[in-house]
Design an enzyme around this catalytic site. Structure first.
Site, mmCIF file in Angstrom:
data_model
loop_
_atom_site.group_PDB
_atom_site.id
_atom_site.type_symbol
_atom_site.label_atom_id
_atom_site.label_comp_id
_atom_site.label_asym_id
_atom_site.label_seq_id
_atom_site.Cartn_x
_atom_site.Cartn_y
_atom_site.Cartn_z
ATOM 1 N N LYS A 79 87.007 92.065 -7.241
ATOM 2 C CA LYS A 79 86.987 90.257 -8.187
ATOM 3 C C LYS A 79 87.574 90.687 -9.844
ATOM 4 C CE LYS A 79 85.149 87.689 -10.258
ATOM 5 N NZ LYS A 79 86.201 87.386 -11.322
ATOM 6 N N GLU A 129 77.280 98.518 -14.151
ATOM 7 C CA GLU A 129 77.259 99.303 -15.290
ATOM 8 C C GLU A 129 77.354 98.682 -16.412
ATOM 9 O OE1 GLU A 129 79.020 100.173 -18.672
ATOM 10 O OE2 GLU A 129 80.039 100.544 -17.951
ATOM 11 N N CYS A 155 81.831 98.445 -23.659
ATOM 12 C CA CYS A 155 80.037 98.556 -23.919
ATOM 13 C C CYS A 155 79.659 99.474 -24.329
ATOM 14 C CB CYS A 155 79.876 98.856 -22.099
ATOM 15 S SG CYS A 155 81.249 99.794 -21.407
ATOM 16 N N GLU A 207 73.564 92.639 -27.912
ATOM 17 C CA GLU A 207 75.034 92.984 -27.349
ATOM 18 C C GLU A 207 76.110 92.360 -28.096
ATOM 19 O OE1 GLU A 207 77.492 96.030 -24.874
ATOM 20 O OE2 GLU A 207 76.332 94.142 -23.639
#
Length: 503
Positions: A198, A273, A307, A405
Site C-alpha cells: 500500500k 521504521e 525521517c 518531528e
C-alpha cells in the site's frame, strides 16, 4: 476516472513530454493477481500536484475487501503458484529485470515522482537510481540465503533451513515513493515471499508505475499486489489481516503504534521504521565549509521531509555565530520553485496537510522565542505548498521545535559546551534514528559514534545510504533493520531439521 487532459495540461514546451505520456499510461487501478481492477466499492480519489495544487489524475480507492482479494492472490502465488517452485536463480533474474526496467524508464519515473511528490527533478533522478541499485543488490542475495549444518549426536543429522515468511503486507510513506518500494519489495521477493503493497495516498503514482513494470518483467501473478487507498481503511486492513504473515511499515511513530497493536490479531511479524529528530553535532575543529554544506543538505534535502533529517544542529559555542551566519546564507540562496526546472533546489511540500503542519511549527518556534535567521514563512509562490527554507537560532532543547518531528525544511540551531554536553542534549529525545558528528579528532568521532543512541551515525558527512548497510532506529524510531543482510532476517525464518539414522 480523471481524464488524461489533466495530465497532458501539465506538460510545457522544453519539458519531457514522453514522461507525461508515461504518466498518462500508468494504470490508475488496483493490481491484484496480475491484473488491474477497480476498487470493489467503486471508490476513487484524486492525487494532487503539490507545486500547482492541480489534480494530476484519479486512482482507485481500495478498502478492506480489496486487501482481502490481494491477500488471497498473494497466498495462492506463495502456496500453489509458480513463485513457490522457481529456483533462487530465477528469482534473481526477475529482480534484475525489474532493475533493468527501472533504469530504462529512469527519466519518466523521475518525472512521476516529482509531479506526485514535489521534490526537485534532480533528487527524483537520484531516487530512481537508488531504486535500481537496491533491486540489483537483493538479486545477489537470492542464492545466498543458507541454512547451517549443526554438530549433533553421531546418530543424528541436524541442519537448518531458512525459509520465506509467506505473505508480506507493506505500507510505505510519501517522502520516498519509489525508493521505499524497493526497500520493502526487493528483499521480500529475494527471500521468496509475496507482497501486498500500500503506497501513501499522497503519492500513489510511483508505486503504480512500478506495478506496471513488474508485469512487463513477467513477474508471476499475485507475487506483487498493489492497493491504493487510505491508511485508516486499506492500511488498517493490512495490519490486522489474519492471513498476512508479516507487516513492514515506514511512517510516523503514532501510526506505527496503531499498526503494532493491530498486528497482534495473529501475532504477525512486524518491522517499523518510524520518526526521527536527528542530532547533527558540529565541533569547533570541524571543516566548517564541509559541515555547513553537509548540514544544509541534511535538513533541506527533499524539503526536509526525511525521517533522518538533521533537524537539530548542535554547534560548539566557539563557532556558533559563524556557523549560523554561513548556514543562513546557504538557506537564503536556495532556489525555491517549480521542481521540474533544472535550477530549482527546493520544491513544495507534499500536501496541503503537511504544508499547514510546517507553517504551524514556524509560528510555534517564534512564539517560543527562537530567532528566525532565514525563512520562517511560506514561499512567495501564488500557488503550491511552498515553505521557505528556515533557520531558527537561539533554540533551547526543551522547545517544541527541538523535540517534535516537523518533517519540513526547518533547522534548529542549539549551542553546546563540550562532548559531554553534546551527547546529553543529542540523546535527550524519544527518537534514535540517525546522528552526525563533524570533527577532525578521530578519537572523539569514534567515541561519539558509540555514545550516540541512534541506528546510523555519520562522521563528517550526512545522509549517506548504501543497500549493503542496515538502516533503522533506536527507541521510538522503531525496530528492525532494512537494507543489507539484516533485511534477510526480516523476511525469513529458520527451521530445524533432525534426521535419525536408521540401521
Amino acid at each position: 476516472m480523471e481524464t488524461p487532459a489533466k495530465i497532458e495540461g501539465t506538460a510545457a514546451p522544453g519539458r519531457n513530454n514522453r514522461a507525461f505520456e508515461f504518466l498518462r499510461d500508468i494504470p490508475k487501478q488496483l493490481l491484484i493477481a496480475g491484473k488491474w481492477a477497480p476498487a470493489q466499492a467503486g471508490g476513487t480519489f484524486h492525487t494532487i500536484n503539490p507545486a500547482t495544487e492541480e489534480v494530476l489524475t484519479t486512482v482507485a480507492e481500495g478498502d478492506a475487501r480489496d486487501v482481502d482479494a490481494a491477500v488471497k492472490a498473494a497466498r495462492e502465488a506463495f502456496e500453489n503458484g509458480p513463485w513457490s517452485h522457481i529456483t533462487p536463480h530465477q528469482r534473481a533474474k526477475y529482480l534484475l529485470k525489474i532493475a533493468e526496467l527501472v533504469q530504462k524508464h529512469a527519466d519518466e519515473l523521475a518525472h512521476v515522482i516529482t509531479l506526485d511528490n514535489g521534490k526537485p527533478i534532480s533528487e527524483a533522478r537520484n531516487e530512481v537510481a537508488r531504486t535500481a541499485e537496491v533491486f540489483i543488490y537483493y538479486a545477489g542475495w537470492t542464492t545466498k540465503i543458507c541454512g547451517e549444518t549443526n554438530p549433533s549426536d553421531p546418530s543424528l543429522f541436524n541442519y537448518t533451513l531458512r525459509e520465506p515468511l509467506g505473505v508480506c503486507g507493506q505500507i510505505i510513506p510519501w517522502n520516498g515513493p519509489l525508493s521505499m518500494v524497493a526497500w520493502k519489495v526487493a528483499p521480500a521477493l529475494a527471500c521468496g515471499n509475496t507482497v501486498v503493497l500500500k503506497p501513501a495516498e499522497q503519492t500513489p503514482l510511483p508505486a503504480l508505475a512500478f506495478g506496471k513494470l513488474t508485469l512487463e518483467a513477467g513477474l508471476p501473478a499475485g507475487v506483487v499486489n498493489i492497493i491504493t487507498g487510505f491508511g485508516p481503511t486499506a492500511g488498517a486492513a493490512i495490519a490486522r489481516h489474519r492471513d498476512i504473515d508479516k507487516v513492514a511499515f515506514t511512517g510516523s511513530t503514532s501510526v506505527g503504534r496503531e499498526i503494532l497493536q493491530a498486528a497482534a490479531s495473529n501475532l504477525k511479524r512486524v518491522s517499523l521504521e518510524l520518526g526521527g529528530k536527528s542530532p547533527n553535532i558540529i565541533f569547533d575543529d570541524a571543516n566548517l565549509e564541509l559541515a555547513v554544506a553537509g548540514s544544509a543538505m541534511g535538513i533541506f534535502r527533499n524539503q526536509g521531509q526525511v525521517c533522518c533529517a538533521g533537524s537539530r544542529i548542535f554547534i560548539q559555542q566557539k563557532i556558533y555565530d559563524e556557523f549560523a551566519e554561513r548556514l543562513t546564507q546557504v538557506a537564503s540562496g536556495i532556489t525555491l520553485g517549480d521542481p521540474l526546472q533544472p535550477g530549482t533546489t527546493m520544491g513544495p511540500l507534499v500536501s496541503d496537510e503537511q504544508y499547514e503542519r510546517v507553517l504551524g511549527y514556524l509560528n510555534v518556534g517564534q512564539q517560543e522565542g527562537a530567532c528566525v535567521r532565514a525563512g520562517g514563512e511560506r514561499g512567495p509562490q501564488s500557488r503550491g505548498y511552498f515553505v521557505a527554507p528556515t533557520v531558527f537560532a537561539d533554540v533551547k532543547s526543551d522547545m517544541r521545535i527541538a523535540r517534535e518531528e516537523i518533517f519540513g525544511p526547518v533547522a534548529s540551531l542549539i549551542p553546546f559546551r563540550d562532548e559531554t554536553d553534546a551527547v546529553l542534549q543529542a540523546n535527550d529525545t524519544i527518537y534514535g534514528l540517525a546522528a552526525a558528528v563533524w570533527t577532525r579528532n578521530v578519537n572523539r568521532a569514534l567515541a561519539l559514534a558509540r555514545r550516540l543512541r541512534a541506528g546510523t551515525v555519520w562522521i563528517n558527512c550526512y545522509g549517506i545510504l548504501d543497500p549493503i548497510s542496515p538502516f533503522g532506529g533506536y527507541k521510538q524510531s522503531g525496530f528492525g533493520r532494512e537494507l543489507g543482510k539484516d533485511s534477510i532476517e526480516l523476511y525469513t525464518q529458520p527451521k530445524s531439521v533432525f534426521i535419525k539414522f536408521q540401521k
